[in-house]
Design a protein around this motif. Structure first.
Motif, short mmCIF file in Angstrom:
data_model
loop_
_atom_site.label_atom_id
_atom_site.label_comp_id
_atom_site.label_asym_id
_atom_site.label_seq_id
_atom_site.Cartn_x
_atom_site.Cartn_y
_atom_site.Cartn_z
N VAL A 116 134.22 -21.17 -52.33
CA VAL A 116 133.93 -21.40 -53.75
C VAL A 116 135.06 -22.18 -54.41
O VAL A 116 134.82 -23.09 -55.20
N ALA A 117 136.29 -21.82 -54.07
CA ALA A 117 137.44 -22.48 -54.71
C ALA A 117 137.46 -23.97 -54.41
O ALA A 117 137.60 -24.80 -55.31
N VAL A 118 137.33 -24.31 -53.14
CA VAL A 118 137.33 -25.72 -52.78
C VAL A 118 136.13 -26.43 -53.40
O VAL A 118 136.23 -27.56 -53.91
N GLY A 119 135.00 -25.74 -53.40
CA GLY A 119 133.80 -26.31 -54.01
C GLY A 119 133.99 -26.60 -55.48
O GLY A 119 133.64 -27.68 -55.97
N ILE A 120 134.56 -25.63 -56.19
CA ILE A 120 134.76 -25.83 -57.63
C ILE A 120 135.78 -26.93 -57.89
O ILE A 120 135.63 -27.73 -58.81
N ALA A 121 136.83 -26.96 -57.09
CA ALA A 121 137.83 -28.03 -57.27
C ALA A 121 137.17 -29.39 -57.09
O ALA A 121 137.39 -30.32 -57.86
N ALA A 122 136.33 -29.50 -56.06
CA ALA A 122 135.64 -30.77 -55.81
C ALA A 122 134.69 -31.11 -56.94
O ALA A 122 134.62 -32.26 -57.39
N LEU A 123 133.99 -30.11 -57.44
CA LEU A 123 133.04 -30.34 -58.53
C LEU A 123 133.78 -30.80 -59.78
O LEU A 123 133.38 -31.76 -60.45
N PHE A 124 134.86 -30.14 -60.08
CA PHE A 124 135.69 -30.51 -61.23
C PHE A 124 136.17 -31.95 -61.09
O PHE A 124 136.10 -32.76 -62.01
N ALA A 125 136.63 -32.30 -59.88
CA ALA A 125 137.10 -33.66 -59.64
C ALA A 125 135.95 -34.65 -59.81
O ALA A 125 136.11 -35.74 -60.37
N ALA A 126 134.78 -34.27 -59.33
CA ALA A 126 133.63 -35.17 -59.44
C ALA A 126 133.26 -35.42 -60.89
O ALA A 126 133.01 -36.56 -61.30
N ILE A 127 133.26 -34.35 -61.68
CA ILE A 127 132.89 -34.51 -63.10
C ILE A 127 133.94 -35.36 -63.82
O ILE A 127 133.60 -36.31 -64.54
N LEU A 128 135.21 -35.02 -63.62
CA LEU A 128 136.27 -35.79 -64.27
C LEU A 128 136.23 -37.24 -63.80
O LEU A 128 136.36 -38.18 -64.58
N GLY A 129 136.06 -37.43 -62.50
CA GLY A 129 136.01 -38.77 -61.95
C GLY A 129 134.86 -39.57 -62.52
O GLY A 129 135.01 -40.74 -62.89
N TYR A 130 133.71 -38.94 -62.63
CA TYR A 130 132.55 -39.63 -63.21
C TYR A 130 132.86 -40.05 -64.64
O TYR A 130 132.62 -41.19 -65.04
N PHE A 131 133.39 -39.12 -65.38
CA PHE A 131 133.74 -39.38 -66.78
C PHE A 131 134.67 -40.58 -66.90
O PHE A 131 134.51 -41.42 -67.78
N MET A 132 135.61 -40.67 -66.00
CA MET A 132 136.61 -41.74 -66.11
C MET A 132 136.10 -43.05 -65.49
O MET A 132 136.10 -44.10 -66.15
N PHE A 133 135.68 -43.02 -64.24
CA PHE A 133 135.37 -44.27 -63.55
C PHE A 133 134.08 -44.89 -64.04
O PHE A 133 133.99 -46.11 -64.16
N TYR A 134 133.08 -44.08 -64.30
CA TYR A 134 131.82 -44.63 -64.78
C TYR A 134 131.89 -44.93 -66.27
O TYR A 134 130.97 -45.50 -66.83
N GLY A 135 132.97 -44.55 -66.89
CA GLY A 135 133.17 -44.94 -68.27
C GLY A 135 133.98 -46.22 -68.35
O GLY A 135 134.34 -46.67 -69.42
#
Lengths: 374, 323, 265
Positions: A116-135
């Motif tokens: 769960v921890a690694v999964g949540i870290a990855a999810l968090f990174a994905a959301i933040l990454g989307y917010f930044m790169f796709y913006g």
């Protein structure tokens, strides 16, 4: 460069492995390198036999941090995205592991915590990454945003001291952090393998080895070349038909997961986590390790992390108050004099000495033009 | 109505701290393209110098013998000057690499350091190193805290509560600093050179602008402003080596949100972020105020990456188009 | 320009067909009302720019006319303030650059943009590796290298190449994507006469053999005369004139805009 052409049909499995691990994006493509590598690995494998238990547990801590360094090396050195936020994923994973492992007792709880921890870290990174790169946020602002995100998390965690900030049995604890986090363990009901002391050391060592070799293969693959192309010239790479935003997002997410794994192993070592893992100082440590080691390499950050952390321990024991001054000086000197980092600097020094002596046989013998990647 | 007055009064110190912390950083970032992550430590130098000068810790400089308010003002001016000089030293050694290069030219025959101008990421890493050195060195030399300085001016009552008059006055100082900066940029030689250098460095050089001297002056000015901020906040803080980090965060965020125009950008971001912080602090407490400030900053950076001052630019252009 | 089977010049033949029916045959690129403003400056103003499949179009005009901006609008590096872009009949105005590339567009930038720290071979590999694997990849890489004249320098770092070689390399990379339309922004800037001839030959060869349409921005009138089917003159963000090289060369208004005088257009 014999390994470049794809005569895979005529090569045995060892040859194919070599082809996968070699290429212009990593250091060390010669036989001599691999012999040396093998020797070093053996030294590590037999480490507990000739070192004190305290040294072994310290080293397992450093090895966990190496994963954090590698997570930044991949994202910064190979896609050109300087993220101050790797500790955010590290910290989130650490806290998540703690929460799950405290609430779900037994080894299965710790395994679930890891996943769960690694999964949540990855999810968090994905959301933040989307917010930044796709913006369409440009690289410098990505760095700033990741830094601010870490600050937000730290500020938030600092004020979780009250009773209302308890998830099940796990209290977040504000400034004081969350103690009593169980060791990672394998087993059902009764643990048959607990990840502490020597076991943790070997687990961390294995993780580092697998990650290093895996990253070598990735970086020298087609995808790895695209990553380097993105780092070198985003616009040109986009105009060759590559979805640069998706590459950055994917690599950033992967970096988040790797940082998360590092966090779990680290927390298993200390059985405790606090918001200080998200301070500005903590956020800068991966940058220091990677900058000093050489951000366009994998080995550089590995060596630098272990060296700097070990040096830090030595300094704080012997010189106490000057440890951070030395750290700071190191950073300053490296950035000003050796902007490519210590290892590439050393490698350049070695080949410069070699040239001076009229000796053409320096380190890499397969590539006639020398190392392509700095 | 009482809440409105409350918010307004609490807004002033928040606005002041953001603007004062940010201006030094903004100048250096805007003109030199350098992000000084040791900015918080420059502020700390200002605070430490003020405390030492005020309490008689500086040999040959008996500022503590001055009467009344002039003792405090003397200490503060001294602190700003010291920090400006320190900034000059840093600029010559680390930012431009002039001193190391001067040495290496005479020993190795070539320069060893590339200037950090416009190298945003490298300047961040290098100044971060400087910051680590400064905090730890100050801690080792001066210990974990220095004696403070009393808050001048007493309390200002309004409605049912009161606030330190000094804190409110700081907002006035902040506004004054912005106006003074505006005048410097628009009316002085240095200001013109600085603006030319922001626009186009090579062009400025070919027009005879000594960009090296402009950069030196800029870094000294930015450092001096940081020192002034530290000096102004000395009465309100506990004087310890780590005091810079809060300022750094606010300054950093405000500079990025503000954009490339030093005066307009800092004014707008100080105002907006100050309002957000005040609102949320008032209702949910200080932590919430800070978190809200940071989250709003994230959103603004993401959606207006050129900064608030770029919005002003666009508005101005649109009005020109209509004519 | 080679003759077709019935002995007619294909460029002329196309034009005749157009004139006869009034309908564009095989339009590969079409912009409609394309406009781009930067703050108060209008760089491209209501431009309808069309290119036929297989055509070799040159885009000329004084400095600041908006030529590179137009190309950037076509590739998607810039978004238009108004107007649409159509490629092979589909609207591509909202697409990301890499999607447009995958539709068959390709570009060589004004400032040669090769990967300086990679070898020539690694440069060439990048566009091709997405499209081919194994032995086909090796073949295509070898072809791209020889077509650029850089086979002997395959393991040289790109930064060590001469300016002309870098241009060749980048053109080779852009062409190796097998595009339907190739945009070249100043391919011969800073090159010697011989190098210009080489590139001109390369372009006409690609145009004839692989039927790639071209839009080439250039200032050298001899070069333009040598390769162009048609010419578009851009001035102050608007299409000023279009026609053959003879028509353009004979037009006094075109001379005047280059010399900076007033025009009646």
């Amino acid at each position: 460069m014999g390994v470049e052409s794809d005569d895979t049909a005529t090569r045995g499995p060892l040859g194919r492995l070599a082809a996968a691990l070699h290429g212009p994006n990593t250091m060390g493509n010669s036989r001599r390198f691999w012999y040396l590598f093998g020797v070093v690995v053996l030294l590590f494998v037999f480490f507990p036999l000739y070192m004190l238990p305290s040294a072994v547990t310290n080293m397992s801590q450093y090895l966990s941090l190496v994963l954090l360094a590698l997570s930044l090396a991949v994202v910064w050195g190979y896609t050109g995205v300087l993220s101050f936020g790797q500790v955010a994923f590290f910290g989130v994973a650490g806290y998540t592991y703690g929460i799950v492992a405290i609430n779900v007792t037994g080894p299965l709880g710790t395994i679930a915590g890891l996943v769960v921890a690694v999964g949540i870290a990855a999810l968090f990174a994905a959301i933040l990454g989307y917010f930044m790169f796709y913006g369409g946020v440009s690289d410098v602002y990505v760095t700033i945003l990741t830094l601010v995100v870490v600050l937000v998390l730290k500020t938030f965690l600092d004020q979780t001291a009250g009773d209302e900030w308890t998830i099940g049995e796990a209290a977040l604890g504000g400034f004081n952090g969350m103690p009593g986090i169980p060791d990672l363990a394998l087993g059902i009901g009764e643990p048959f393998l607990v990840f502490n002391d020597t076991v943790l050391f070997y687990a961390a060592l294995l993780a580092v080895l697998v990650t290093y070799l895996g990253l070598r293969a990735l970086l020298n693959s087609d995808y790895g070349r695209v990553m380097v192309a993105v780092r070198e010239d985003e616009d040109r790479t986009e105009m060759l038909g590559y979805d640069v935003k998706r590459v950055k997002l994917t690599v950033f997410t992967f970096g988040g997961a790797l940082a998360g794994l590092s966090g779990v192993l680290y927390v298993t070592y200390f059985n405790y986590i606090s918001p200080s893992e998200l301070s500005l100082t903590a956020a800068s440590l991966p940058v220091i390790w990677v900058a000093v080691g050489g951000r366009k390499t994998l080995l550089g950050p590995i060596v630098a992390t272990i060296f700097i952390e070990r040096l830090g321990l030595f300094l704080s024991v012997n010189v106490g108050d000057w440890a951070f001054v030395i750290n700071g000086l190191l950073l300053l000197v490296i950035v000003l004099l050796l902007p490519e980092g210590l290892l590439p600097g050393l490698r350049d020094l070695v080949s410069w000495i070699g040239d001076r002596r009229g000796d053409s046989d320096t380190d890499d013998t397969t590539d006639p033009t020398g190392e392509v990647i700095e | 109505m009482a809440i409105g007055l409350d918010l307004l009064v609490q807004f002033f110190p928040n606005f002041a701290s953001i603007v004062l912390a940010a201006t030094g950083l903004a100048i250096i970032f805007g003109i030199m393209g350098v992000i000084n992550l040791a900015h918080g430590e420059f502020i700390m130098v200002g605070a430490f110098s003020t405390s030492l000068a005020y309490n008689g810790g500086i040999p040959f400089l008996p500022i503590d013998a001055l009467p009344g308010l002039s003792r405090l003002i003397g200490a503060m001016l001294f602190a700003a000057l010291v920090t400006a000089l320190f900034g000059l030293l840093v600029e010559r050694t680390i930012i431009s690499g002039a001193v190391p290069n001067w040495i290496s030219e005479r020993t190795l025959g070539r320069p060893v350091v590339t200037p950090l101008y416009d190298r945003l990421l490298d300047s961040m890493v290098a100044t971060w190193g400087l910051s680590l050195i400064m905090v730890q060195t100050f801690r080792n030399v001066f210990g974990n805290s220095l004696s403070g300085v009393p808050i001048p001016f007493g309390e200002l009552s309004y409605g049912n509560s009161s606030i330190g008059l000094y804190q409110v006055l700081l907002a006035g100082v902040a506004a004054f600093v912005l106006i003074a900066l505006y005048l410097v940029f628009v009316r002085t030689d240095y200001g013109m050179r600085a603006r030319a250098t922001i626009q186009n460095e090579s062009m400025a050089q070919s027009l005879g602008v000594n960009t090296e001297r402009t950069y030196m002056a800029t870094f000294a000015l930015g450092s001096g402003l940081a020192g002034l901020t530290g000096a102004l906040y000395t009465p309100l803080l506990s004087i310890e080596p780590g005091l810079g980090s809060v300022f750094l965060v606010d300054a950093f965020v405000a500079v990025v949100v503000g954009g490339s125009s030093v005066v307009v950008g800092t004014l707008l971001s100080g105002g907006l972020l100050g309002i957000v912080d005040t609102l949320f602090s008032n209702v949910y407490g200080t932590f919430a105020g800070r978190i809200a400030l940071l989250i709003v900053a994230i959103v603004l950076i993401r959606f207006i990456p050129q900064g608030l001052s770029s919005l002003v630019e666009r508005l101005r252009e649109r009005r020109l188009e209509v004519d | 320009m080679s003759d077709t089977a019935d002995g007619m010049d294909p460029a002329v033949k196309q034009t005749s067909a157009e004139l006869a029916t009034g309908v564009d045959t095989d339009t590969i690129l079409q912009t409609e009302g394309l406009t781009k403003r930067f703050g108060g400056l209008t760089a491209i103003d209501d431009v309808d720019f069309g290119v036929e499949a297989g055509e070799l179009r040159c885009l000329i005009g004084p400095n600041g006319a908006g030529k590179s901006t137009l190309l950037n609008l076509v590739t998607g590096a810039l978004s238009p303030s108004e107007g649409e872009v159509y490629f092979e009949g589909h609207e591509i105005t909202g697409l990301d650059p890499h999607e447009r590339i995958r539709h068959g567009l390709s570009i060589k930038f004004q400032v040669p943009s090769v990967y300086e720290d990679l070898t020539v071979r690694e440069n060439v590999r990048l566009p091709i590796q997405r499209l081919a694997a194994g032995s086909e990849r090796d073949e295509r890489m070898a072809d791209a290298l020889s077509a650029s004249g850089l086979s002997a320098k395959a393991d040289v770092t790109a930064s060590a190449l001469s300016h002309g070689e870098q241009q060749q390399l980048e053109i080779g990379m852009a062409a190796s994507l097998d595009p339907d339309l190739l945009l070249l922004d100043e391919p011969v800037a800073g090159l010697s006469v011989d190098e210009r001839t080489e590139i001109a030959d390369r372009i006409t060869q690609l145009n004839a053999e692989r039927d790639i349409a071209f839009v080439v921005i250039e200032h050298d009138t001899d070069f333009v005369a040598e390769i162009a089917d048609h010419i578009t003159v851009l001035h102050q963000g608007e299409t000023f004139r279009e026609g053959s090289i003879e028509e353009i060369e004979a037009d006094p208004e075109v001379q005047r805009i280059y010399l900076g005088g007033e025009t009646d257009a």
